[in-house]
Design a protein around this motif. Sequence first.
Motif, PDB file in Angstrom:
ATOM      1  N   ILE A 150       0.849  -1.186   0.000  1.00 26.68           N
ATOM      2  CA  ILE A 150       0.000   0.000   0.000  1.00 26.68           C
ATOM      3  C   ILE A 150       0.889   1.241   0.000  1.00 26.68           C
ATOM      4  CG2 ILE A 150      -1.700   1.315   1.345  1.00 26.68           C
ATOM      5  CD1 ILE A 150      -2.701  -1.364   2.439  1.00 26.68           C
ATOM      6  N   LEU A 151       0.560   2.220  -0.825  1.00 34.10           N
ATOM      7  CA  LEU A 151       1.339   3.449  -0.880  1.00 34.10           C
ATOM      8  C   LEU A 151       1.281   4.147   0.472  1.00 34.10           C
ATOM      9  CD1 LEU A 151       2.975   5.444  -2.618  1.00 34.10           C
ATOM     10  CD2 LEU A 151       0.796   6.553  -3.204  1.00 34.10           C
ATOM     11  N   THR A 152       2.437   4.373   1.073  1.00 33.76           N
ATOM     12  CA  THR A 152       2.487   5.013   2.381  1.00 33.76           C
ATOM     13  C   THR A 152       3.816   5.739   2.538  1.00 33.76           C
ATOM     14  OG1 THR A 152       2.156   4.656   4.756  1.00 33.76           O
ATOM     15  CG2 THR A 152       3.456   2.992   3.593  1.00 33.76           C
ATOM     16  N   SER A 153       3.959   6.472   3.626  1.00 35.72           N
ATOM     17  CA  SER A 153       5.198   7.200   3.888  1.00 35.72           C
ATOM     18  C   SER A 153       6.312   6.220   4.232  1.00 35.72           C
ATOM     19  CB  SER A 153       4.981   8.182   5.042  1.00 35.72           C
ATOM     20  OG  SER A 153       6.109   8.998   5.234  1.00 35.72           O
ATOM     21  N   GLY A 154       7.512   6.449   3.719  1.00 36.51           N
ATOM     22  CA  GLY A 154       8.603   5.499   3.850  1.00 36.51           C
ATOM     23  C   GLY A 154       9.108   5.321   5.273  1.00 36.51           C
ATOM     24  N   THR A 155       9.102   4.088   5.745  1.00 34.14           N
ATOM     25  CA  THR A 155       9.647   3.753   7.060  1.00 34.14           C
ATOM     26  C   THR A 155      10.629   2.592   6.921  1.00 34.14           C
ATOM     27  OG1 THR A 155       7.682   2.390   7.497  1.00 34.14           O
ATOM     28  CG2 THR A 155       7.691   4.627   8.395  1.00 34.14           C
ATOM     29  N   ALA A 156      10.113   1.396   6.628  1.00 27.06           N
ATOM     30  CA  ALA A 156      10.980   0.223   6.473  1.00 27.06           C
ATOM     31  C   ALA A 156      11.954   0.395   5.318  1.00 27.06           C
ATOM     32  CB  ALA A 156      10.129  -1.028   6.271  1.00 27.06           C
ATOM     33  N   SER A 157      11.533   1.064   4.262  1.00 28.80           N
ATOM     34  CA  SER A 157      12.437   1.298   3.131  1.00 28.80           C
ATOM     35  C   SER A 157      13.592   2.198   3.543  1.00 28.80           C
ATOM     36  CB  SER A 157      11.678   1.919   1.960  1.00 28.80           C
ATOM     37  OG  SER A 157      11.059   3.144   2.346  1.00 28.80           O
ATOM     38  N   PHE A 158      13.309   3.175   4.406  1.00 25.10           N
ATOM     39  CA  PHE A 158      14.349   4.083   4.887  1.00 25.10           C
ATOM     40  C   PHE A 158      15.342   3.349   5.780  1.00 25.10           C
ATOM     41  CE2 PHE A 158      15.913   6.916   8.274  1.00 25.10           C
ATOM     42  CZ  PHE A 158      16.623   7.838   7.515  1.00 25.10           C
ATOM     43  N   SER A 159      14.836   2.572   6.731  1.00 26.09           N
ATOM     44  CA  SER A 159      15.740   1.892   7.664  1.00 26.09           C
ATOM     45  C   SER A 159      16.589   0.848   6.954  1.00 26.09           C
ATOM     46  CB  SER A 159      14.945   1.259   8.812  1.00 26.09           C
ATOM     47  OG  SER A 159      13.969   0.359   8.336  1.00 26.09           O
ATOM     48  N   ALA A 160      16.011   0.161   5.961  1.00 30.35           N
ATOM     49  CA  ALA A 160      16.799  -0.809   5.184  1.00 30.35           C
ATOM     50  C   ALA A 160      17.895  -0.091   4.400  1.00 30.35           C
ATOM     51  CB  ALA A 160      15.895  -1.587   4.239  1.00 30.35           C
ATOM     52  N   SER A 161      17.561   1.049   3.814  1.00 29.82           N
ATOM     53  CA  SER A 161      18.561   1.835   3.086  1.00 29.82           C
ATOM     54  C   SER A 161      19.645   2.335   4.029  1.00 29.82           C
ATOM     55  CB  SER A 161      17.890   3.029   2.392  1.00 29.82           C
ATOM     56  OG  SER A 161      16.910   2.610   1.468  1.00 29.82           O
ATOM     57  N   LEU A 162      19.237   2.724   5.233  1.00 33.47           N
ATOM     58  CA  LEU A 162      20.179   3.202   6.236  1.00 33.47           C
ATOM     59  C   LEU A 162      21.198   2.121   6.589  1.00 33.47           C
ATOM     60  CD1 LEU A 162      20.125   6.013   7.801  1.00 33.47           C
ATOM     61  CD2 LEU A 162      19.288   4.682   9.739  1.00 33.47           C
ATOM     62  N   LEU A 163      20.708   0.897   6.803  1.00 34.83           N
ATOM     63  CA  LEU A 163      21.607  -0.211   7.116  1.00 34.83           C
ATOM     64  C   LEU A 163      22.526  -0.525   5.940  1.00 34.83           C
ATOM     65  CD1 LEU A 163      19.502  -2.846   9.105  1.00 34.83           C
ATOM     66  CD2 LEU A 163      21.104  -1.141   9.984  1.00 34.83           C
ATOM     67  N   ALA A 164      21.981  -0.451   4.732  1.00 32.72           N
ATOM     68  CA  ALA A 164      22.779  -0.770   3.542  1.00 32.72           C
ATOM     69  C   ALA A 164      23.964   0.176   3.403  1.00 32.72           C
ATOM     70  CB  ALA A 164      21.905  -0.725   2.289  1.00 32.72           C
ATOM     71  N   VAL A 165      23.712   1.487   3.536  1.00 30.16           N
ATOM     72  CA  VAL A 165      24.827   2.437   3.389  1.00 30.16           C
ATOM     73  C   VAL A 165      25.774   2.350   4.591  1.00 30.16           C
ATOM     74  CG1 VAL A 165      23.491   3.982   1.911  1.00 30.16           C
ATOM     75  CG2 VAL A 165      23.565   4.418   4.379  1.00 30.16           C
ATOM     76  N   ALA A 166      25.222   2.105   5.779  1.00 28.68           N
ATOM     77  CA  ALA A 166      26.065   1.999   6.974  1.00 28.68           C
ATOM     78  C   ALA A 166      27.025   0.824   6.864  1.00 28.68           C
ATOM     79  CB  ALA A 166      25.189   1.856   8.218  1.00 28.68           C
ATOM     80  N   SER A 167      26.547  -0.278   6.281  1.00 29.53           N
ATOM     81  CA  SER A 167      27.377  -1.484   6.163  1.00 29.53           C
ATOM     82  C   SER A 167      28.565  -1.265   5.244  1.00 29.53           C
ATOM     83  CB  SER A 167      26.532  -2.654   5.644  1.00 29.53           C
ATOM     84  OG  SER A 167      26.190  -2.485   4.276  1.00 29.53           O
ATOM     85  N   LEU A 168      28.502  -0.243   4.399  1.00 30.43           N
ATOM     86  CA  LEU A 168      29.606   0.076   3.495  1.00 30.43           C
ATOM     87  C   LEU A 168      30.701   0.880   4.197  1.00 30.43           C
ATOM     88  CD1 LEU A 168      27.346   1.070   0.489  1.00 30.43           C
ATOM     89  CD2 LEU A 168      28.737  -1.001   0.642  1.00 30.43           C
ATOM     90  N   ILE A 169      30.346   1.460   5.344  1.00 25.35           N
ATOM     91  CA  ILE A 169      31.281   2.293   6.088  1.00 25.35           C
ATOM     92  C   ILE A 169      31.917   1.519   7.240  1.00 25.35           C
ATOM     93  CG2 ILE A 169      31.536   4.410   7.442  1.00 25.35           C
ATOM     94  CD1 ILE A 169      30.859   4.920   4.509  1.00 25.35           C
ATOM     95  N   ARG A 170      31.129   0.706   7.934  1.00 24.70           N
ATOM     96  CA  ARG A 170      31.632  -0.019   9.095  1.00 24.70           C
ATOM     97  C   ARG A 170      30.783  -1.265   9.330  1.00 24.70           C
ATOM     98  NH1 ARG A 170      31.143   3.959  13.991  1.00 24.70           N
ATOM     99  NH2 ARG A 170      31.473   2.067  15.215  1.00 24.70           N
ATOM    100  N   ARG A 171      31.258  -2.167  10.156  1.00 28.45           N
ATOM    101  CA  ARG A 171      30.498  -3.374  10.471  1.00 28.45           C
ATOM    102  C   ARG A 171      29.256  -3.004  11.272  1.00 28.45           C
ATOM    103  NH1 ARG A 171      32.345  -8.268   9.324  1.00 28.45           N
ATOM    104  NH2 ARG A 171      34.529  -8.525   8.694  1.00 28.45           N
ATOM    105  N   LEU A 172      28.158  -3.653  10.956  1.00 23.91           N
ATOM    106  CA  LEU A 172      26.909  -3.358  11.652  1.00 23.91           C
ATOM    107  C   LEU A 172      26.916  -3.987  13.039  1.00 23.91           C
ATOM    108  CD1 LEU A 172      24.347  -3.971   8.750  1.00 23.91           C
ATOM    109  CD2 LEU A 172      25.299  -1.791   9.525  1.00 23.91           C
ATOM    110  N   PRO A 173      26.315  -3.324  14.017  1.00 24.44           N
ATOM    111  CA  PRO A 173      26.217  -3.891  15.364  1.00 24.44           C
ATOM    112  C   PRO A 173      25.110  -4.943  15.420  1.00 24.44           C
ATOM    113  CG  PRO A 173      25.029  -1.834  15.284  1.00 24.44           C
ATOM    114  CD  PRO A 173      25.674  -1.992  13.928  1.00 24.44           C
ATOM    115  N   LYS A 174      25.051  -5.683  16.509  1.00 24.20           N
ATOM    116  CA  LYS A 174      23.948  -6.615  16.711  1.00 24.20           C
ATOM    117  C   LYS A 174      22.665  -5.830  16.944  1.00 24.20           C
ATOM    118  CE  LYS A 174      26.523 -10.553  18.591  1.00 24.20           C
ATOM    119  NZ  LYS A 174      26.668 -11.486  19.745  1.00 24.20           N
ATOM    120  N   LEU A 175      21.615  -6.258  16.285  1.00 18.54           N
ATOM    121  CA  LEU A 175      20.335  -5.552  16.396  1.00 18.54           C
ATOM    122  C   LEU A 175      19.357  -6.398  17.210  1.00 18.54           C
ATOM    123  CD1 LEU A 175      19.973  -4.237  12.718  1.00 18.54           C
ATOM    124  CD2 LEU A 175      21.109  -3.151  14.663  1.00 18.54           C
TER     125      LEU A 175
END
Length: 329
Positions: A150-175
């Motif tokens: 359903i068309l809605t304001s971005g939430t999960a898409s934003f957080s997934a993108s955030l993790l993707a770019v973060a993983s390119l800079i440093r190792r991700l922490p345990k979530l």
Amino acid sequence: MASIGKSQQRALIKASSLDAMEQEIHNQVEDLPAFARELGKDDRFRHLDPSRMIFTGSGDSFACSLFAYYLSNMQALAADPYELQLYPRATKNKTVFITSVSGKTRTNIQLAKRVRGLAKKRVAITANPESPLAKECDDIIQLRYRSSGILTSGTASFSASLLAVASLIRRLPKLDSLHIMEKRAAEWARRSRVHPRGESLFVGSGTGYALAMYAAFKIQEVLGMSAQYQHTEQLGHSQLFSIREKSDNLLFLSPSSDKKPSEVYRALSKIGFNAYLLKSDRRDPILATLQVMFCLQHLALYLGRKMGLQECAFVKDKKRLALSSRLIY
């Protein structure tokens, strides 16, 4: 990744865009750790020098690009995709990461074509591996999250993108504490005294500024209300004089140990401004960002519910939504 069951699919068919937003916020608790584990196994870009990386995208994706810039200690570059087209030689021998959830944004595709042969590699960060952007780029990082359809304001898409770019800079922490973060964020939003019909200004430094941009986008999309974002240092130079003390909302975002947002918040609170401070108690910058992000998502959702909305404002405004699509695609 977990999938949506048939009963949930039937429920979502009847759901509003605000209901879909709420469901996607909750889904992140399960989906982000799974996606983080997948990213942790991907070593294609692990040894890249951040100074040879450029992050770009539009809307929420530009906020993610800014986050990567600050997370890299300003070594990587973050740029608007259209402006990067104006200065394509900035990409020479660099890896350009173009974030676009749909992979259909016209300017991103044009940029990928413009820097072909200049950039060392063009990498699409997208949920759609068959999209025009993915097909134009040299490589892709596929975003994985549950979408309600359903068309809605971005939430999960934003957080997934955030993790993707973060993983390119440093190792991700345990979530492993996201369920606690999300629950407390919902409680914070319910306790907040942010006026739903007042104009909002989100203020932050570093990663807090990237989140301020994202927060303003959520208020604009969900409530259809005026919202802006600003660097902490810049607030006192001119914008301060246009803020209405009693009716406007000033939200200071402080996901890091930087003391400036807290100092400015206290100064404005003492003389009667309607100011709020949102701090993180996490030391890891990625966890701290996710913690504040959950609060901002829940704030937009809560204010929408408080105003009696069933749909996000941008979904209801068919005329402007059509115009937005023409400008973007």
